[in-house]
Design a protein around this motif. Structure first.
Motif, PDB file in Angstrom:
ATOM      1  N   GLY A  53      -7.502 -43.828   3.776  1.00 45.34           N
ATOM      2  CA  GLY A  53      -7.662 -42.924   2.091  1.00 45.34           C
ATOM      3  C   GLY A  53      -8.787 -43.507   1.514  1.00 45.34           C
ATOM      4  O   GLY A  53      -9.149 -43.081   0.898  1.00 45.34           O
ATOM      5  N   ALA A  75      -2.303 -41.441   5.596  1.00 44.80           N
ATOM      6  CA  ALA A  75      -1.649 -41.485   3.715  1.00 44.80           C
ATOM      7  C   ALA A  75      -0.839 -40.622   3.345  1.00 44.80           C
ATOM      8  O   ALA A  75      -1.274 -39.397   3.303  1.00 44.80           O
ATOM      9  N   VAL A  76      -0.165 -40.937   2.375  1.00 46.25           N
ATOM     10  CA  VAL A  76       0.081 -39.573   1.770  1.00 46.25           C
ATOM     11  C   VAL A  76      -0.577 -39.502  -0.034  1.00 46.25           C
ATOM     12  O   VAL A  76      -0.833 -38.160  -0.068  1.00 46.25           O
ATOM     13  N   GLY A  77      -0.810 -40.595  -0.470  1.00 47.98           N
ATOM     14  CA  GLY A  77      -2.079 -40.275  -1.827  1.00 47.98           C
ATOM     15  C   GLY A  77      -3.473 -39.495  -0.937  1.00 47.98           C
ATOM     16  O   GLY A  77      -3.461 -39.733   0.217  1.00 47.98           O
ATOM     17  N   LEU A 100       6.370 -43.060   4.662  1.00 55.34           N
ATOM     18  CA  LEU A 100       6.443 -44.707   4.065  1.00 55.34           C
ATOM     19  C   LEU A 100       7.451 -44.299   3.409  1.00 55.34           C
ATOM     20  O   LEU A 100       7.106 -45.552   2.470  1.00 55.34           O
ATOM     21  N   ARG A 239      -2.341 -46.301  -7.084  1.00 56.69           N
ATOM     22  CA  ARG A 239      -3.779 -46.188  -6.869  1.00 56.69           C
ATOM     23  C   ARG A 239      -4.739 -47.426  -8.107  1.00 56.69           C
ATOM     24  O   ARG A 239      -4.617 -47.017  -9.334  1.00 56.69           O
ATOM     25  N   HIS A 286      -3.661 -54.202  -1.114  1.00 55.64           N
ATOM     26  CA  HIS A 286      -3.143 -52.736  -0.519  1.00 55.64           C
ATOM     27  C   HIS A 286      -2.554 -52.215   0.798  1.00 55.64           C
ATOM     28  O   HIS A 286      -3.114 -51.891   2.076  1.00 55.64           O
ATOM     29  N   SER A 289       2.771 -49.915   3.015  1.00 56.03           N
ATOM     30  CA  SER A 289       3.134 -49.147   3.321  1.00 56.03           C
ATOM     31  C   SER A 289       2.953 -49.763   4.589  1.00 56.03           C
ATOM     32  O   SER A 289       3.340 -49.254   5.861  1.00 56.03           O
ATOM     33  N   ARG A 295       3.093 -47.595   9.925  1.00 55.45           N
ATOM     34  CA  ARG A 295       1.932 -47.159   9.813  1.00 55.45           C
ATOM     35  C   ARG A 295       1.717 -45.863  11.761  1.00 55.45           C
ATOM     36  O   ARG A 295       0.846 -45.677  11.678  1.00 55.45           O
ATOM     37  N   MET A 298       2.927 -43.456  10.356  1.00 55.28           N
ATOM     38  CA  MET A 298       1.686 -42.612   9.829  1.00 55.28           C
ATOM     39  C   MET A 298       0.433 -42.026  10.578  1.00 55.28           C
ATOM     40  O   MET A 298      -0.367 -41.114  10.372  1.00 55.28           O
TER      41      MET A 298
HETATM   42  C1  8YV Z   1      -2.281 -46.216   3.100  1.00 60.98           C
HETATM   43  C2  8YV Z   1      -1.164 -45.325   0.889  1.00 60.98           C
HETATM   44  O1  8YV Z   1      -2.347 -47.174   3.307  1.00 60.98           O
HETATM   45  O2  8YV Z   1      -0.603 -43.916   2.070  1.00 60.98           O
HETATM   46  C3  8YV Z   1      -1.322 -43.941   0.475  1.00 60.98           C
HETATM   47  O3  8YV Z   1      -1.489 -43.041   0.049  1.00 60.98           O
HETATM   48  O4  8YV Z   1      -1.415 -45.642  -0.122  1.00 60.98           O
HETATM   49  C4  8YV Z   1      -1.095 -45.987   1.927  1.00 60.98           C
HETATM   50  O5  8YV Z   1      -0.191 -46.109   2.686  1.00 60.98           O
HETATM   51  C5  8YV Z   1      -3.918 -45.858   2.669  1.00 60.98           C
HETATM   52  O6  8YV Z   1      -4.014 -45.563   1.244  1.00 60.98           O
HETATM   53  C6  8YV Z   1      -4.689 -45.912   3.768  1.00 60.98           C
HETATM   54  O7  8YV Z   1      -4.880 -44.570   4.508  1.00 60.98           O
END
Ligand code: 8YV
Length: 326
Positions: A53, A75-77, A100, A239, A286, A289, A295, A298
């Protein structure tokens, strides 16, 4: 010749090994924080980039990297991706949904409990050697079970938190979302749809799980904080930028709001200096997850997207599937 892939941050050795079986890999295992210019020059000539992210993929990097075909976000975001610009250049964007969800919901719930029950503040007090007696009101916090939880952003993670709250803690769950859930999902989550205004004025605990966008910037600012109960808590696992951190610090300092739990920050890893001085805020870096299992899942999904796309023209979790040629 194997396609070239840049891994922009340090990752699990197993992930690198998997990628090396398919690609010529350049990795940042020393985990340097590259400037946008450094990222651009390293990504030049690559067909794929494995991002987290923290790396921004925008028109400037896309222009500098005409050979780029895919960016796979661990990351999902994906607010670090300019998806329309990527689509315009025919670059596939992928993220890591689902793997996650439950872990992040666990953490959101834990952060709400830590905030309501003043766990961080009381632990610091004990470690500092201040504990010399029991007191009737020592670190007396806010009730969690049986209280009202307001969730803003009712995607997969929001729903996971709702289920924990309703089924595990007998909480009344109200939610606000851009679109209302189906009746089946509402009943599985035991959640009631309300306006943002009603949610803020009614909830004992407010949980933010909404994706970041220009639209969701400062979803919670001075006005919204002013409409919450003074006894309420606020948790942000979504976020940085969803909350106006300066306004929040002010509300916490003045007693307008009882407490907050924050896992994400505006401009992180920097944290607003006023928040650092407050006792009634639980601050985590942060990590919602962050379990090894999640992790790894992911990282695996990000790598699998790179492999599927660059070796077979397919993708598992595409954000702009229209760039995939059938
Ligand atoms: C990540 C997160 O660890 O997945 C997401 O959107 O915010 C977290 O799970 C972070 O973005 C690093 O990639």
């Amino acid at each position: 010749m194997k396609p070239k892939v840049l891994v922009a941050r340090a990752v699990f050795p197993e992930t690198l090994e998997l990628l090396r079986a398919h690609f010529h890999v350049v990795s940042n295992q020393d985990d340097h924080i590259w400037t946008p210019e450094e990222l651009r020059s390293r990504a030049a000539g690559m067909q794929g980039v494995f991002t987290t992210g923290s790396e921004r993929i925008d028109a400037a990097i896309l222009d500098a990297c005409p050979e780029l075909r895919i960016c796979a976000n661990m990351a999902v975001g994906f607010n670090n991706f300019d998806v329309p610009a990527m689509t315009a250049k025919g670059v596939l964007a992928t993220n890591t949904p689902d793997v996650l969800t439950e872990t992040t919901a666990d953490f959101g719930f834990a952060l709400m409990m830590a905030t309501a029950r003043r766990m961080a503040e009381s632990e610091h007090f004990l470690r500092a050697g201040h504990w010399d007696r029991w007191r009737f009101d020592m670190f007396a916090g806010t009730e969690v079970h049986g209280s009202t939880l307001g969730i803003i952003g009712m995607g997969r993670i929001g729903q996971g938190i709702a289920k924990r709250a309703a089924h595990g803690f007998g909480m009344r769950v109200i939610y606000h979302n851009r679109s209302r859930l189906s009746a089946d999902l509402e009943s599985a989550c035991k959640a009631t749809y309300v306006s943002k205004e009603e949610l803020l004025s009614t909830a004992d605990h407010v949980m933010l799980v909404v994706p970041y966008s220009a639209e969701s910037h400062h979803t919670i600012g001075a006005k919204e904080l002013g409409s919450m109960k003074p006894s309420a808590t606020l948790v942000n696992i979504a976020r940085g930028g969803i909350v106006d951190d300066a306004a929040l610090a002010q509300a916490l300092a003045s007693g307008q709001l009882a407490a907050a739990g924050l896992d994400v920050f505006e401009g992180e890893p920097k944290v607003h200096p006023s928040l650092l001085k407050l006792k009634n805020v639980v601050l985590t870096p942060h990590i919602a997850s962050a379990t090894i299992k999640t992790r790894m899942a992911m990282a695996q999904l990000a790598a699998d997207n790179l492999i599927a796309y660059l070796t077979q023209g397919k993708a598992i979790t595409p954000l702009n599937p229209q760039v995939i040629k059938s």
